[in-house]
Design a protein around this motif. Structure first.
Motif, PDB file in Angstrom:
ATOM      1  N   MET A  19       0.825  -1.206   0.000  1.00  0.00           N
ATOM      2  CA  MET A  19       0.000   0.000   0.000  1.00  0.00           C
ATOM      3  C   MET A  19       0.867   1.268   0.000  1.00  0.00           C
ATOM      4  O   MET A  19       0.611   2.205  -0.771  1.00  0.00           O
ATOM      5  N   LYS A  20       1.868   1.323   0.828  1.00  0.00           N
ATOM      6  CA  LYS A  20       2.732   2.502   0.895  1.00  0.00           C
ATOM      7  C   LYS A  20       3.422   2.731  -0.447  1.00  0.00           C
ATOM      8  O   LYS A  20       3.474   3.879  -0.946  1.00  0.00           O
ATOM      9  N   GLU A  21       3.911   1.681  -1.053  1.00  0.00           N
ATOM     10  CA  GLU A  21       4.584   1.798  -2.342  1.00  0.00           C
ATOM     11  C   GLU A  21       3.633   2.279  -3.426  1.00  0.00           C
ATOM     12  O   GLU A  21       3.987   3.125  -4.262  1.00  0.00           O
ATOM     13  N   PHE A  22       2.393   1.773  -3.398  1.00  0.00           N
ATOM     14  CA  PHE A  22       1.411   2.175  -4.411  1.00  0.00           C
ATOM     15  C   PHE A  22       1.085   3.661  -4.285  1.00  0.00           C
ATOM     16  O   PHE A  22       1.044   4.380  -5.286  1.00  0.00           O
ATOM     17  N   VAL A  23       0.842   4.129  -3.077  1.00  0.00           N
ATOM     18  CA  VAL A  23       0.510   5.539  -2.862  1.00  0.00           C
ATOM     19  C   VAL A  23       1.653   6.427  -3.314  1.00  0.00           C
ATOM     20  O   VAL A  23       1.442   7.478  -3.944  1.00  0.00           O
ATOM     21  N   GLU A  24       2.886   6.042  -3.012  1.00  0.00           N
ATOM     22  CA  GLU A  24       4.039   6.828  -3.442  1.00  0.00           C
ATOM     23  C   GLU A  24       4.121   6.902  -4.966  1.00  0.00           C
ATOM     24  O   GLU A  24       4.432   7.959  -5.536  1.00  0.00           O
ATOM     25  N   MET A  25       3.822   5.805  -5.644  1.00  0.00           N
ATOM     26  CA  MET A  25       3.853   5.792  -7.105  1.00  0.00           C
ATOM     27  C   MET A  25       2.762   6.689  -7.688  1.00  0.00           C
ATOM     28  O   MET A  25       2.987   7.399  -8.675  1.00  0.00           O
ATOM     29  N   VAL A  26       1.579   6.642  -7.076  1.00  0.00           N
ATOM     30  CA  VAL A  26       0.481   7.495  -7.547  1.00  0.00           C
ATOM     31  C   VAL A  26       0.881   8.965  -7.426  1.00  0.00           C
ATOM     32  O   VAL A  26       0.728   9.750  -8.376  1.00  0.00           O
ATOM     33  N   ASN A  27       1.375   9.352  -6.274  1.00  0.00           N
ATOM     34  CA  ASN A  27       1.743  10.750  -6.069  1.00  0.00           C
ATOM     35  C   ASN A  27       2.870  11.197  -6.998  1.00  0.00           C
ATOM     36  O   ASN A  27       2.933  12.367  -7.393  1.00  0.00           O
ATOM     37  N   LYS A  28       3.738  10.283  -7.384  1.00  0.00           N
ATOM     38  CA  LYS A  28       4.879  10.624  -8.229  1.00  0.00           C
ATOM     39  C   LYS A  28       4.526  10.688  -9.711  1.00  0.00           C
ATOM     40  O   LYS A  28       5.005  11.588 -10.434  1.00  0.00           O
ATOM     41  N   TYR A  29       3.669   9.763 -10.174  1.00  0.00           N
ATOM     42  CA  TYR A  29       3.470   9.625 -11.618  1.00  0.00           C
ATOM     43  C   TYR A  29       2.067   9.945 -12.121  1.00  0.00           C
ATOM     44  O   TYR A  29       1.832   9.898 -13.325  1.00  0.00           O
ATOM     45  N   PHE A  30       1.150  10.274 -11.233  1.00  0.00           N
ATOM     46  CA  PHE A  30      -0.233  10.383 -11.706  1.00  0.00           C
ATOM     47  C   PHE A  30      -0.484  11.610 -12.575  1.00  0.00           C
ATOM     48  O   PHE A  30      -1.521  11.708 -13.220  1.00  0.00           O
ATOM     49  N   HIS A  31       0.462  12.535 -12.616  1.00  0.00           N
ATOM     50  CA  HIS A  31       0.319  13.650 -13.553  1.00  0.00           C
ATOM     51  C   HIS A  31       0.310  13.149 -14.998  1.00  0.00           C
ATOM     52  O   HIS A  31      -0.254  13.796 -15.883  1.00  0.00           O
ATOM     53  N   LEU A  32       0.910  11.988 -15.235  1.00  0.00           N
ATOM     54  CA  LEU A  32       0.874  11.401 -16.580  1.00  0.00           C
ATOM     55  C   LEU A  32      -0.536  10.974 -16.944  1.00  0.00           C
ATOM     56  O   LEU A  32      -0.944  11.066 -18.109  1.00  0.00           O
ATOM     57  N   ARG A  33      -1.295  10.529 -15.949  1.00  0.00           N
ATOM     58  CA  ARG A  33      -2.682  10.115 -16.199  1.00  0.00           C
ATOM     59  C   ARG A  33      -3.621  11.308 -16.320  1.00  0.00           C
ATOM     60  O   ARG A  33      -4.500  11.345 -17.198  1.00  0.00           O
ATOM     61  N   THR A  34      -3.465  12.292 -15.465  1.00  0.00           N
ATOM     62  CA  THR A  34      -4.376  13.439 -15.485  1.00  0.00           C
ATOM     63  C   THR A  34      -4.126  14.353 -16.688  1.00  0.00           C
ATOM     64  O   THR A  34      -4.928  15.252 -16.956  1.00  0.00           O
ATOM     65  N   ALA A  35      -3.052  14.121 -17.419  1.00  0.00           N
ATOM     66  CA  ALA A  35      -2.837  14.855 -18.663  1.00  0.00           C
ATOM     67  C   ALA A  35      -3.865  14.460 -19.724  1.00  0.00           C
ATOM     68  O   ALA A  35      -4.072  15.195 -20.689  1.00  0.00           O
ATOM     69  N   HIS A  36      -4.533  13.325 -19.523  1.00  0.00           N
ATOM     70  CA  HIS A  36      -5.472  12.810 -20.536  1.00  0.00           C
ATOM     71  C   HIS A  36      -6.930  13.110 -20.218  1.00  0.00           C
ATOM     72  O   HIS A  36      -7.743  13.253 -21.137  1.00  0.00           O
ATOM     73  N   SER A  37      -7.307  13.172 -18.948  1.00  0.00           N
ATOM     74  CA  SER A  37      -8.710  13.472 -18.603  1.00  0.00           C
ATOM     75  C   SER A  37      -8.779  13.960 -17.162  1.00  0.00           C
ATOM     76  O   SER A  37      -7.809  13.873 -16.408  1.00  0.00           O
ATOM     77  N   GLU A  38      -9.957  14.452 -16.793  1.00  0.00           N
ATOM     78  CA  GLU A  38     -10.125  15.141 -15.513  1.00  0.00           C
ATOM     79  C   GLU A  38     -10.337  14.166 -14.348  1.00  0.00           C
ATOM     80  O   GLU A  38     -11.284  13.377 -14.347  1.00  0.00           O
ATOM     81  N   HIS A  74     -15.756  10.141 -25.524  1.00  0.00           N
ATOM     82  CA  HIS A  74     -14.623  10.791 -24.872  1.00  0.00           C
ATOM     83  C   HIS A  74     -13.813   9.777 -24.069  1.00  0.00           C
ATOM     84  O   HIS A  74     -12.573   9.729 -24.169  1.00  0.00           O
ATOM     85  N   ARG A  75     -14.492   8.940 -23.298  1.00  0.00           N
ATOM     86  CA  ARG A  75     -13.772   7.932 -22.521  1.00  0.00           C
ATOM     87  C   ARG A  75     -13.011   6.968 -23.430  1.00  0.00           C
ATOM     88  O   ARG A  75     -11.856   6.614 -23.156  1.00  0.00           O
ATOM     89  N   ALA A  76     -13.641   6.523 -24.520  1.00  0.00           N
ATOM     90  CA  ALA A  76     -12.982   5.597 -25.438  1.00  0.00           C
ATOM     91  C   ALA A  76     -11.712   6.217 -26.024  1.00  0.00           C
ATOM     92  O   ALA A  76     -10.676   5.546 -26.155  1.00  0.00           O
ATOM     93  N   ALA A  77     -11.783   7.501 -26.371  1.00  0.00           N
ATOM     94  CA  ALA A  77     -10.609   8.191 -26.917  1.00  0.00           C
ATOM     95  C   ALA A  77      -9.499   8.297 -25.879  1.00  0.00           C
ATOM     96  O   ALA A  77      -8.310   8.116 -26.192  1.00  0.00           O
ATOM     97  N   VAL A  78      -9.875   8.576 -24.627  1.00  0.00           N
ATOM     98  CA  VAL A  78      -8.887   8.660 -23.554  1.00  0.00           C
ATOM     99  C   VAL A  78      -8.222   7.305 -23.320  1.00  0.00           C
ATOM    100  O   VAL A  78      -6.994   7.215 -23.190  1.00  0.00           O
ATOM    101  N   ARG A  79      -9.018   6.244 -23.279  1.00  0.00           N
ATOM    102  CA  ARG A  79      -8.457   4.910 -23.049  1.00  0.00           C
ATOM    103  C   ARG A  79      -7.507   4.519 -24.183  1.00  0.00           C
ATOM    104  O   ARG A  79      -6.465   3.896 -23.948  1.00  0.00           O
ATOM    105  N   HIS A  80      -7.857   4.890 -25.410  1.00  0.00           N
ATOM    106  CA  HIS A  80      -6.984   4.601 -26.553  1.00  0.00           C
ATOM    107  C   HIS A  80      -5.665   5.359 -26.414  1.00  0.00           C
ATOM    108  O   HIS A  80      -4.582   4.799 -26.659  1.00  0.00           O
ATOM    109  N   ALA A  81      -5.750   6.632 -26.027  1.00  0.00           N
ATOM    110  CA  ALA A  81      -4.538   7.437 -25.866  1.00  0.00           C
ATOM    111  C   ALA A  81      -3.654   6.899 -24.745  1.00  0.00           C
ATOM    112  O   ALA A  81      -2.418   6.874 -24.864  1.00  0.00           O
ATOM    113  N   LEU A  82      -4.262   6.448 -23.650  1.00  0.00           N
ATOM    114  CA  LEU A  82      -3.494   5.909 -22.531  1.00  0.00           C
ATOM    115  C   LEU A  82      -2.743   4.638 -22.928  1.00  0.00           C
ATOM    116  O   LEU A  82      -1.605   4.411 -22.503  1.00  0.00           O
TER     117      LEU A  82
END
Length: 252
Positions: free
Chosen positions: A54-73, A99-107
């Motif tokens: 759990m600790k490792e997952f939360v740290e990864m989210v906080n570090k890299y989730f800007h890559l995900r939010t670049a695609h949708s809100e 919109h969701r389908a396009a986001v999933r394709h881009a991801l």
């Protein structure tokens, strides 16, 4: 003289036509009741994380989730503190299903997202679940009055029939709690995909003790008691979680 029944046939045909024209509107209103007058929906994702990770997952989210939010809100991202363990909940807003389908394709084509987060995060996750939900028509997505509080996520499993059956009583119960002033409503969501007849309500409180004191007062409020008693006749079950927002969460 017209033969018997000749006058009745045109009248019957006209009646059938009028009935047929009325059916789509009638059936639509009886099926699920009203919802927001647009195509916007919210995807609710729930992940169970391996306890030792759990600790490792939360740290990864906080570090890299800007890559995900670049695609949708992203609406919010929380970890469960009470009511569940090693669980995270995140909510995404989409304009429509295209919109969701396009986001999933881009991801799927985003090498940074796939390489830096997905490939490393998937081994940490035990189970994934998602739902599609709409805001109920009498609720707009809210924001907390300040940062630093806690969120209560309450899930109600309602009897089949949709808001056309239980919507008015449920709204009255929610409003009764709002009127006590001890808590802030963030959103009320009704499922479209997933377990149907499910309603998720998100509340914000300053801290767990403030919530506990407010709940105690609400249970002694005759207006709240009356509204809740009226709404529970449509209720099958309910459960809740106390959630803590992650660093990346817009709702903090």
């Amino acid at each position: 003289m017209l033969p018997p029944g000749a006058l009745r046939r045109p009248l019957a045909a006209a009646a059938r036509l009028a009935w047929a024209r009325a059916q789509p509107q009638a059936l639509a209103s009886l099926a699920t009741g009203p919802r927001q007058n647009n195509s916007i929906f919210y995807e609710i994702r729930t992940y169970d994380i391996k306890p030792s990770k759990m600790k490792e997952f939360v740290e990864m989210v906080n570090k890299y989730f800007h890559l995900r939010t670049a695609h949708s809100e992203l609406v919010g991202f929380w970890s469960a503190e009470l009511g569940a363990m090693n669980k995270v909940v995140h909510v995404w807003k989409y304009d429509n299903f295209a919109h969701r389908a396009a986001v999933r394709h881009a991801l799927a084509s985003d090498k940074d997202w796939q390489g830096k987060f997905i490939s490393a995060a998937l081994p940490l996750i035990e189970k994934q679940h998602n739902e599609v939900a709409y805001l109920v028509p009498w609720c707009q997505l809210g924001k907390p009055p300040k940062e630093g509080g806690v969120y209560e996520w309450v899930t109600f499993q309602m009897k089949p029939g949709g808001p056309a059956l239980w919507g008015e009583a449920f709204q009255a119960a929610v409003n009764a709690h709002i009127n006590t002033g001890y808590t802030k409503l963030i959103g009320v969501f009704h499922t479209e995909y997933g377990l149907l007849n499910t309603v998720h309500v998100i509340w914000w409180n300053e801290n767990p003790d403030h919530r506990a004191a407010g709940r105690h007062s609400a249970h002694e409020d005759a207006r709240v008691v009356a509204a809740v008693r009226d709404s529970v006749r449509f209720l099958d079950s309910q459960q809740n979680m106390l959630l803590i927002p992650l660093q990346c969460s817009p709702l903090k």
